[in-house]
Design a protein around this motif. Structure first.
Motif, PDB file in Angstrom:
ATOM      1  N   PRO A 185       8.723 -21.064  -9.566  1.00 30.06           N
ATOM      2  CA  PRO A 185       8.931 -20.585  -8.185  1.00 30.06           C
ATOM      3  C   PRO A 185       7.636 -20.298  -7.429  1.00 30.06           C
ATOM      4  N   PHE A 186       6.608 -19.809  -8.137  1.00 27.44           N
ATOM      5  CA  PHE A 186       5.390 -19.407  -7.432  1.00 27.44           C
ATOM      6  C   PHE A 186       4.474 -20.594  -7.146  1.00 27.44           C
ATOM      7  N   ALA A 187       4.809 -21.756  -7.744  1.00 24.56           N
ATOM      8  CA  ALA A 187       4.087 -22.986  -7.416  1.00 24.56           C
ATOM      9  C   ALA A 187       4.822 -23.768  -6.333  1.00 24.56           C
ATOM     10  N   GLN A 188       6.133 -23.578  -6.288  1.00 23.51           N
ATOM     11  CA  GLN A 188       6.940 -24.328  -5.329  1.00 23.51           C
ATOM     12  C   GLN A 188       6.927 -23.684  -3.948  1.00 23.51           C
ATOM     13  N   ALA A 189       6.773 -22.381  -3.918  1.00 21.00           N
ATOM     14  CA  ALA A 189       6.724 -21.662  -2.639  1.00 21.00           C
ATOM     15  C   ALA A 189       5.606 -20.628  -2.713  1.00 21.00           C
ATOM     16  N   GLN A 190       5.026 -20.333  -1.570  1.00 19.81           N
ATOM     17  CA  GLN A 190       4.057 -19.234  -1.539  1.00 19.81           C
ATOM     18  C   GLN A 190       4.828 -17.935  -1.452  1.00 19.81           C
ATOM     19  N   VAL A 191       4.757 -17.169  -2.516  1.00 22.46           N
ATOM     20  CA  VAL A 191       5.475 -15.893  -2.562  1.00 22.46           C
ATOM     21  C   VAL A 191       4.445 -14.775  -2.482  1.00 22.46           C
ATOM     22  N   VAL A 192       4.724 -13.779  -1.672  1.00 25.36           N
ATOM     23  CA  VAL A 192       3.790 -12.659  -1.518  1.00 25.36           C
ATOM     24  C   VAL A 192       4.526 -11.335  -1.640  1.00 25.36           C
ATOM     25  N   ASP A 193       3.769 -10.301  -1.920  1.00 23.43           N
ATOM     26  CA  ASP A 193       4.269  -8.931  -1.831  1.00 23.43           C
ATOM     27  C   ASP A 193       3.826  -8.377  -0.485  1.00 23.43           C
ATOM     28  N   ALA A 194       4.789  -8.063   0.360  1.00 21.00           N
ATOM     29  CA  ALA A 194       4.481  -7.595   1.719  1.00 21.00           C
ATOM     30  C   ALA A 194       4.417  -6.070   1.797  1.00 21.00           C
ATOM     31  N   GLY A 195       4.328  -5.407   0.646  1.00 21.34           N
ATOM     32  CA  GLY A 195       4.210  -3.948   0.677  1.00 21.34           C
ATOM     33  C   GLY A 195       5.530  -3.280   1.001  1.00 21.34           C
ATOM     34  N   ASP A 196       5.467  -2.084   1.507  1.00 24.92           N
ATOM     35  CA  ASP A 196       6.674  -1.308   1.816  1.00 24.92           C
ATOM     36  C   ASP A 196       6.841  -1.140   3.320  1.00 24.92           C
ATOM     37  N   ILE A 197       8.089  -1.121   3.746  1.00 22.18           N
ATOM     38  CA  ILE A 197       8.406  -0.732   5.113  1.00 22.18           C
ATOM     39  C   ILE A 197       8.581   0.786   5.107  1.00 22.18           C
ATOM     40  N   ALA A 198       7.808   1.467   5.924  1.00 18.35           N
ATOM     41  CA  ALA A 198       7.925   2.921   6.004  1.00 18.35           C
ATOM     42  C   ALA A 198       9.160   3.276   6.834  1.00 18.35           C
ATOM     43  N   ALA A 199      10.050   4.053   6.240  1.00 23.66           N
ATOM     44  CA  ALA A 199      11.290   4.424   6.930  1.00 23.66           C
ATOM     45  C   ALA A 199      11.416   5.945   6.967  1.00 23.66           C
ATOM     46  N   ASN A 200      11.753   6.455   8.124  1.00 25.02           N
ATOM     47  CA  ASN A 200      11.855   7.902   8.361  1.00 25.02           C
ATOM     48  C   ASN A 200      12.905   8.535   7.434  1.00 25.02           C
ATOM     49  N   PRO A 201      12.509   9.472   6.563  1.00 27.74           N
ATOM     50  CA  PRO A 201      13.488  10.047   5.640  1.00 27.74           C
ATOM     51  C   PRO A 201      14.407  11.093   6.268  1.00 27.74           C
ATOM     52  N   PHE A 202      14.113  11.496   7.494  1.00 26.95           N
ATOM     53  CA  PHE A 202      14.887  12.581   8.116  1.00 26.95           C
ATOM     54  C   PHE A 202      15.747  12.110   9.283  1.00 26.95           C
ATOM     55  N   ASP A 203      15.694  10.812   9.598  1.00 33.61           N
ATOM     56  CA  ASP A 203      16.431  10.293  10.744  1.00 33.61           C
ATOM     57  C   ASP A 203      16.908   8.886  10.395  1.00 33.61           C
ATOM     58  N   ILE A 204      18.188   8.774  10.007  1.00 34.21           N
ATOM     59  CA  ILE A 204      18.688   7.489   9.501  1.00 34.21           C
ATOM     60  C   ILE A 204      18.665   6.430  10.597  1.00 34.21           C
ATOM     61  N   ASP A 205      19.024   6.810  11.832  1.00 33.06           N
ATOM     62  CA  ASP A 205      19.014   5.811  12.912  1.00 33.06           C
ATOM     63  C   ASP A 205      17.602   5.262  13.117  1.00 33.06           C
ATOM     64  N   ALA A 206      16.618   6.158  13.074  1.00 34.70           N
ATOM     65  CA  ALA A 206      15.226   5.705  13.224  1.00 34.70           C
ATOM     66  C   ALA A 206      14.832   4.803  12.054  1.00 34.70           C
TER      67      ALA A 206
END
Ligand SMILES: [Mn+2]
Length: 330
Positions: free
Chosen positions: A93-114
């Motif tokens: 898979p890693f030769a057939q496609a360029q796969v990356v780790d894009a890190g984490d999306i920071a999500a507000n722990p106190f506001d679910i809508d946000a």
């Protein structure tokens, strides 16, 4: 044939196809170094990518045991053993496609809508062209809703293949519409899914009422109950999935609690009588060729885990998803 290349400060293996793969395990032991998913390069270490793995450490939508916010880190740590060749599918898979780790999306722990807005925008930011694919590591199941919103913006409505012990189509908890038990009712209401083309697989456990199942059906889902798997087998499950999704673009959502607690104790709402990891892997492999545009593995809560068995399962399931995507790539 591969050669090692110093891309940034890590000795990544570069394939003959020019894709930057994993850190060379002959140079840096697998247990050393910062844990990106499968020891792959980070997003900004390569010019472009086909598949991005991204973490969403968010668990403010859980109804029972918390802790899935630590899922992405545990899955990355457990992914160090993943190797570049998938023998069952005969794919690198890693030769057939360029796969990356894009890190984490920071999500507000106190506001679910946000948080929902942040996750939608974070996933959308990874889809700079329609051919790109995302595998999201949760986090609790709330985050599947914004992921589906971002998919819809690029691909229109998708067919959902949802592996889970639970339907996750309840209406509200304590009046709250966005929780880990409600994402797929919201997705259905918001028109994110192709009508009558989605399936839940592995459903089991006690419910509030028989009406839960009827409600779910009226929202456009079919259910492959876990108890059916003994009767129809892996092939029967895959037949039902393929018949259901047809030719539509597919989003695969895997709640780790679809596995029996024997195989995945590290999760918030365990139910007995689940799938074995071998069964789930076999179902996923039999889905090869389906146009999978996005996927997630969610609900890994490491503090209830034992010997990293759940995190190892999640890392390998993500690897299976990446392989399916890479195989169809370009
Ligand atoms: Mn779920």
């Amino acid at each position: 044939m591969t050669e090692r290349e110093q891309v940034t400060n890590q000795p990544y293996v570069r394939s003959a196809t020019g894709k930057v793969g994993q850190v060379d395990a002959q140079e840096v032991p697998r247990y050393a170094g910062i844990a990106t998913f499968a020891r792959l390069p980070q997003r900004y270490e390569v010019d472009d990518y086909d598949i991005a793995v991204v973490g969403v450490p968010f668990d403010s939508g859980v109804t029972y045991r918390p802790g899935a916010r630590f899922g992405p880190a545990a899955i990355r740590q457990a992914s160090r053993l993943l190797k570049p060749y998938h023998p069952a599918l005969d794919v690198s898979p890693f030769a057939q496609a360029q796969v990356v780790d894009a890190g984490d999306i920071a999500a507000n722990p106190f506001d679910i809508d946000a948080a929902v807005d942040q996750v939608r925008e974070g996933i959308a930011g990874l889809l700079t062209r329609p051919q790109q694919r995302v595998v999201m590591l949760g986090g609790d199941h709330t985050i599947a809703l914004p992921a589906l919103q971002a998919m819809h913006a690029v691909h229109g409505p998708v067919a959902l293949v949802h592996f889970d012990a639970h339907l996750d189509t309840w209406d509200t908890y304590f009046g709250a519409p966005c929780t880990h038990g409600t994402p797929f009712r919201r997705a259905s209401e918001q028109g994110l899914l192709v009508k009558d083309r989605s399936a839940h697989v592995g459903i089991r456990g006690s419910l509030y009422d028989r009406a839960d199942l009827l409600d779910d059906e009226s929202l456009g889902f079919t259910v492959v109950h876990c108890r059916d798997i003994d009767r129809i087998g892996v092939d029967g499950v895959v037949d039902r999935i393929r018949e259901r999704v047809g030719e539509h673009p597919v989003y695969v959502s895997i709640d780790i609690d679809v596995l029996d607690p024997a195989f995945a104790p590290g999760t918030g709402t365990p139910e007995i009588g689940g799938m074995t990891s071998r069964e789930l892997v076999a179902v996923l492999r039999s889905m090869r060729g389906l146009p999978i545009v996005g996927a997630d593995v969610v609900e890994v809560a490491p503090s209830y885990d034992s010997g990293d068995v759940t995190a190892v399962a999640a890392a390998n399931l993500a690897y299976e998803l990446i392989t399916l995507m890479a195989e169809n790539h370009g």
